[in-house]
Enzyme design. Structure first.
Site, short mmCIF file in Angstrom:
data_model
loop_
_atom_site.label_atom_id
_atom_site.label_comp_id
_atom_site.label_asym_id
_atom_site.label_seq_id
_atom_site.Cartn_x
_atom_site.Cartn_y
_atom_site.Cartn_z
CG HIS A 265 -80.16 -23.65 -3.76
ND1 HIS A 265 -80.03 -24.98 -3.41
CD2 HIS A 265 -79.71 -23.56 -5.05
CE1 HIS A 265 -79.53 -25.66 -4.43
NE2 HIS A 265 -79.31 -24.82 -5.42
CD GLU B 187 -80.83 -27.54 -13.66
OE1 GLU B 187 -80.10 -26.54 -13.56
OE2 GLU B 187 -80.63 -28.59 -13.03
NE ARG C 4 -76.05 -20.85 -8.15
CZ ARG C 4 -76.48 -22.09 -8.34
NH1 ARG C 4 -76.28 -22.70 -9.50
NH2 ARG C 4 -77.13 -22.73 -7.39
CG HIS D 177 -83.79 -24.67 -5.33
ND1 HIS D 177 -84.96 -25.29 -5.70
CD2 HIS D 177 -82.86 -25.06 -6.21
CE1 HIS D 177 -84.72 -26.03 -6.77
NE2 HIS D 177 -83.45 -25.92 -7.11
NE ARG E 289 -82.33 -22.46 -9.08
CZ ARG E 289 -81.21 -23.07 -8.95
NH1 ARG E 289 -80.28 -22.55 -8.17
NH2 ARG E 289 -80.98 -24.19 -9.56
P1 FAD Z 1 -68.19 -26.49 -1.34
O1 FAD Z 1 -68.39 -27.63 -2.25
O2 FAD Z 1 -69.33 -26.10 -0.46
O3 FAD Z 1 -66.93 -26.87 -0.46
C1 FAD Z 1 -66.53 -26.05 0.62
C2 FAD Z 1 -65.32 -26.68 1.26
O4 FAD Z 1 -64.78 -25.76 2.19
C3 FAD Z 1 -65.63 -27.95 2.04
O5 FAD Z 1 -64.58 -28.86 1.84
C4 FAD Z 1 -65.63 -27.46 3.48
O6 FAD Z 1 -65.27 -28.47 4.40
C5 FAD Z 1 -64.55 -26.40 3.43
N1 FAD Z 1 -64.63 -25.41 4.50
C6 FAD Z 1 -65.64 -24.56 4.80
N2 FAD Z 1 -65.32 -23.81 5.87
C7 FAD Z 1 -64.07 -24.20 6.25
C8 FAD Z 1 -63.19 -23.83 7.29
N3 FAD Z 1 -63.50 -22.89 8.19
N4 FAD Z 1 -62.01 -24.46 7.38
C9 FAD Z 1 -61.65 -25.44 6.50
N5 FAD Z 1 -62.44 -25.82 5.49
C10 FAD Z 1 -63.63 -25.21 5.37
N6 FAD Z 1 -74.77 -25.98 -8.49
C11 FAD Z 1 -74.76 -26.35 -9.79
O7 FAD Z 1 -74.06 -25.74 -10.61
N7 FAD Z 1 -75.52 -27.41 -10.20
C12 FAD Z 1 -76.32 -28.12 -9.35
O8 FAD Z 1 -76.97 -29.07 -9.75
C13 FAD Z 1 -76.36 -27.73 -7.99
N8 FAD Z 1 -77.15 -28.38 -7.10
C14 FAD Z 1 -77.10 -28.04 -5.79
C15 FAD Z 1 -77.84 -28.78 -4.85
C16 FAD Z 1 -77.74 -28.50 -3.50
C17 FAD Z 1 -78.54 -29.30 -2.51
C18 FAD Z 1 -76.91 -27.44 -3.07
C19 FAD Z 1 -76.81 -27.09 -1.61
C20 FAD Z 1 -76.18 -26.69 -3.99
C21 FAD Z 1 -76.27 -26.98 -5.34
N9 FAD Z 1 -75.53 -26.27 -6.28
C22 FAD Z 1 -75.54 -26.65 -7.59
C23 FAD Z 1 -74.56 -25.27 -5.85
C24 FAD Z 1 -73.16 -25.90 -5.85
O9 FAD Z 1 -73.25 -27.23 -5.39
C25 FAD Z 1 -72.21 -25.14 -4.96
O10 FAD Z 1 -72.29 -23.77 -5.21
C26 FAD Z 1 -70.76 -25.59 -5.23
O11 FAD Z 1 -70.67 -26.98 -5.09
C27 FAD Z 1 -69.82 -24.90 -4.28
O12 FAD Z 1 -68.55 -25.48 -4.41
P2 FAD Z 1 -67.34 -24.89 -3.59
O13 FAD Z 1 -66.15 -25.69 -4.00
O14 FAD Z 1 -67.29 -23.42 -3.76
O15 FAD Z 1 -67.72 -25.16 -2.08
C1 SIN Z 2 -81.04 -28.09 -8.85
O1 SIN Z 2 -80.74 -29.23 -9.18
O2 SIN Z 2 -82.17 -27.61 -8.88
C2 SIN Z 2 -79.95 -27.22 -8.37
C3 SIN Z 2 -79.24 -26.68 -9.51
C4 SIN Z 2 -78.43 -25.50 -9.08
O3 SIN Z 2 -78.45 -25.11 -7.93
O4 SIN Z 2 -77.78 -24.94 -9.95
#
Ligand code: FAD
Ligand code: SIN
Length: 533
Positions: A351, A118, A386, A242, A290
């Protein structure tokens, strides 16, 4: 056995969020203590389930930790904290091993894990499950949590605010967190959930922007709650856009993974077919970090009055494209685009939230009793931008760190005191839901237009004055009516917007994701923007 329970009793540890960070913490705690996991909406509603590209880790013999560290810091424009970067990157292979043990079916090539590439990475180092890595990771973590007798999962709970010493029956001015007030989305009742330790893992604030790849619930709830409880928040101006979100009038937030460029995709002017990245970063081209690629696309769109640019991988063999990107291929076919033969129309979209609640290497926040991990935090890993696929990795490393720190200090963590119930005096249902809708739309639109990829002081000041006006309106509304998830989110969205704009106004330079026409140069010293409540 697994419990999507409803008991309202004190647990040992409360985890807010069921994404990669929250479930990693819960699973690491569960062999020793009883854990309650709360989630807004469904248990798979966070960004984790939507991740496409994969997880970055040094696994190839030709790659080194030092190279991954350097790539992370180049992308982060020197604002990263070197100690944190080392801490995370050196733990990446271990995190991947744990995910393999949980049964995540990473793609393999013969006996080794297949590594994709990437933007910003000098080596192939992204492990993945086709182009739907997040769903595989979320499912494996959730299954392990459901199977664990010490973990109770409670979806459908929107946390409102932390319970702190201010909410004790015997008032105390100290700031320790004892748990959370949460709205039961089905009954409309506000519950108290108490614990000796609380881990915040609520994800980012992407939905503060009109166009975002993030899910509907990414409204910055945890960041706003922690800020209100007295935690410092930093680098909120570093909002990542993104480069390649699908441009489609009906489907507004479908990501086209960076791995498409990693596997040879070209960015083209849609009319001339020119590979325009040659004008912006002739060496790295489409694989520049990015911020560089998103700004280049934004510039092309504005300069030529375009709606989108093209991302084209149709020069690769059809089997290769289908094999690497089955989910995207299928989704696009449904929209009438065959990516094996045609270019994909794309635009940049918000993103990732690089800033957040300040944490140390043990995932401790400033507030006693409160740990935080994942996208809601600012750990020092990402700096001003990031590096792709470093986010899930941060969730695993800091989710684990929070759990280990809580367990290491278990004997010093007191049981929660008697706590006042939620103030039920606001019993009137709102008769003007339109106010919430209007304000949501307004915030997201002015944040996109005034606080987007290219900023100016004047635009930021315009956004700040809109926020001031809306704050009064939303606080009046919040004080008068029964809380709903929409109202809680609106209040948090506005708080997140204010933190972003105030941080952006303080940064008098252009660095990484923060680009302002008024201060186009880099300052001599890289400094975090730290806001203190
Ligand atoms: P999340 O997975 O967002 O989980 C948040 C949790 O908190 C959820 O369960 C939600 O319900 C809960 N929550 C929120 N507010 C409240 C509230 N008020 N009360 C109770 N619960 C609450 N990163 C990579 O490293 N590789 C990738 O390939 C990648 N691809 C991505 C593709 C997309 C489309 C997106 C949007 C992001 C991507 N990212 C990627 C970024 C990565 O997915 C996220 O940064 C990461 O998953 C965040 O994880 P988290 O556990 O911090 O939060
Ligand atoms: C992507 O698949 O382009 C997202 C990867 C990331 O957000 O780290």
């Amino acid at each position: 056995m697994a419990k999507h329970g409803g008991r309202n009793e004190p647990y040992d540890v409360l985890v807010i969020g069921s994404g990669a960070a929250g479930l990693t913490a819960a699973l690491a705690l569960a062999p020793s203590v009883r854990v309650l996991v709360l989630a807004k909406g469904s248990l798979t509603g966070g960004s984790t389930a939507w991740a496409q590209g994969g997880i970055a880790a040094v696994l190839d013999a030709g790659d080194t930790f030092e190279d991954h560290i350097r790539d992370t810091m180049v992308a982060g424009a020197g604002l990263n904290d070197r100690e944190t970067v080392e801490f995370v990157i050196e733990r990446a292979p271990q995190s991947i091993d744990r995910l393999c043990e949980l049964g995540v079916p990473f793609n393999r090539e013969e006996h080794a894990l297949h590594l994709t590439r990437e933007g910003g990475h000098s080596h192939r180092r992204i492990v993945h499950v086709d182009d739907a890595t997040g769903w595989a990771v979320q499912s494996a973590l959730l299954k392990a949590a459901e199977d664990h007798p010490n973990i109770t999962l409670l979806p459908g709970r929107t946390c409102i605010d932390f319970i702190t010493d201010r909410h004790r029956e015997a008032f105390s001015a100290a700031g320790r967190v004892w748990g959370v007030y949460a709205l039961d989305e089905a009954s409309g009742h506000v519950e108290r959930h108490l614990a000796r330790a609380t881990v915040l893992a609520t994800g980012g604030a992407g939905r503060v922007y009109q166009f975002s790849t993030a899910p509907r619930g990414a409204t910055g709830d945890g960041i706003a709650m922690a800020w209100r409880a007295g935690a410092r928040v930093s680098n909120m101006e570093m909002m990542q856009f993104h480069p390649t979100c699908l441009y489609n009038l009906d489907v507004k937030n479908f990501l086209i993974t960076e791995a498409v460029r990693g596997e040879g995709g070209h960015l083209l002017h849609p009319e001339t077919g020119r590979r325009f990245m040659v004008d912006y970063d002739p060496e790295r081209m489409e694989l520049a970090p990015r911020d560089v690629v998103a700004r280049a696309i934004d510039d092309q769109i504005k300069r030529f009055g375009l709606d989108y640019v093209h991302l084209d991988i149709s020069h690769q063999p059809e089997d290769f494209v289908r094999g690497h990107f089955p989910t995207i291929h299928e989704k696009l076919l449904g929209l009438g685009i065959d990516m094996t033969k045609q270019p994909i129309p794309v635009v940049p979209a918000q993103h990732y939230t690089c800033g957040g609640v300040v944490v140390d290497l043990a995932a401790r926040t400033d507030v006693p009793g409160l740990w935080a991990a994942g996208e809601c935090t600012e750990s020092g890993l990402h700096g001003a931008n990031r590096l792709a696929s470093n986010s899930l990795l941060e969730c695993f490393v800091f989710g684990e760190a929070a759990a280990q720190d809580i367990l290491a200090h278990w004997d010093t963590l007191e049981a929660p005191p008697a706590i006042l119930p939620w103030d039920e005096s606001r019993v009137t249902d709102s008769d003007e839901e339109v106010v919430i809708k209007q304000n949501w739309t307004e915030i997201r639109r002015f944040m996109w237009n005034y606080v987007g990829i290219v900023r100016t002081t004047k635009r930021l000041e315009r956004a700040a004055s809109r926020i001031e006006l809306l704050k009064r309106e939303v606080e009046d509304y919040y004080g008068a009516f029964r809380v709903t998830t929409d109202l809680i989110e609106l209040r948090n969205l506005l708080q997140a917007a204010e933190l972003i704009v105030q941080s952006a106004l303080r940064r008098k330079e252009s660095r990484g994701l923060h680009y302002t026409l008024d201060y186009p140069a880099l300052a001599d010293e890289a400094k975090d923007t730290v806001l203190v409540p």
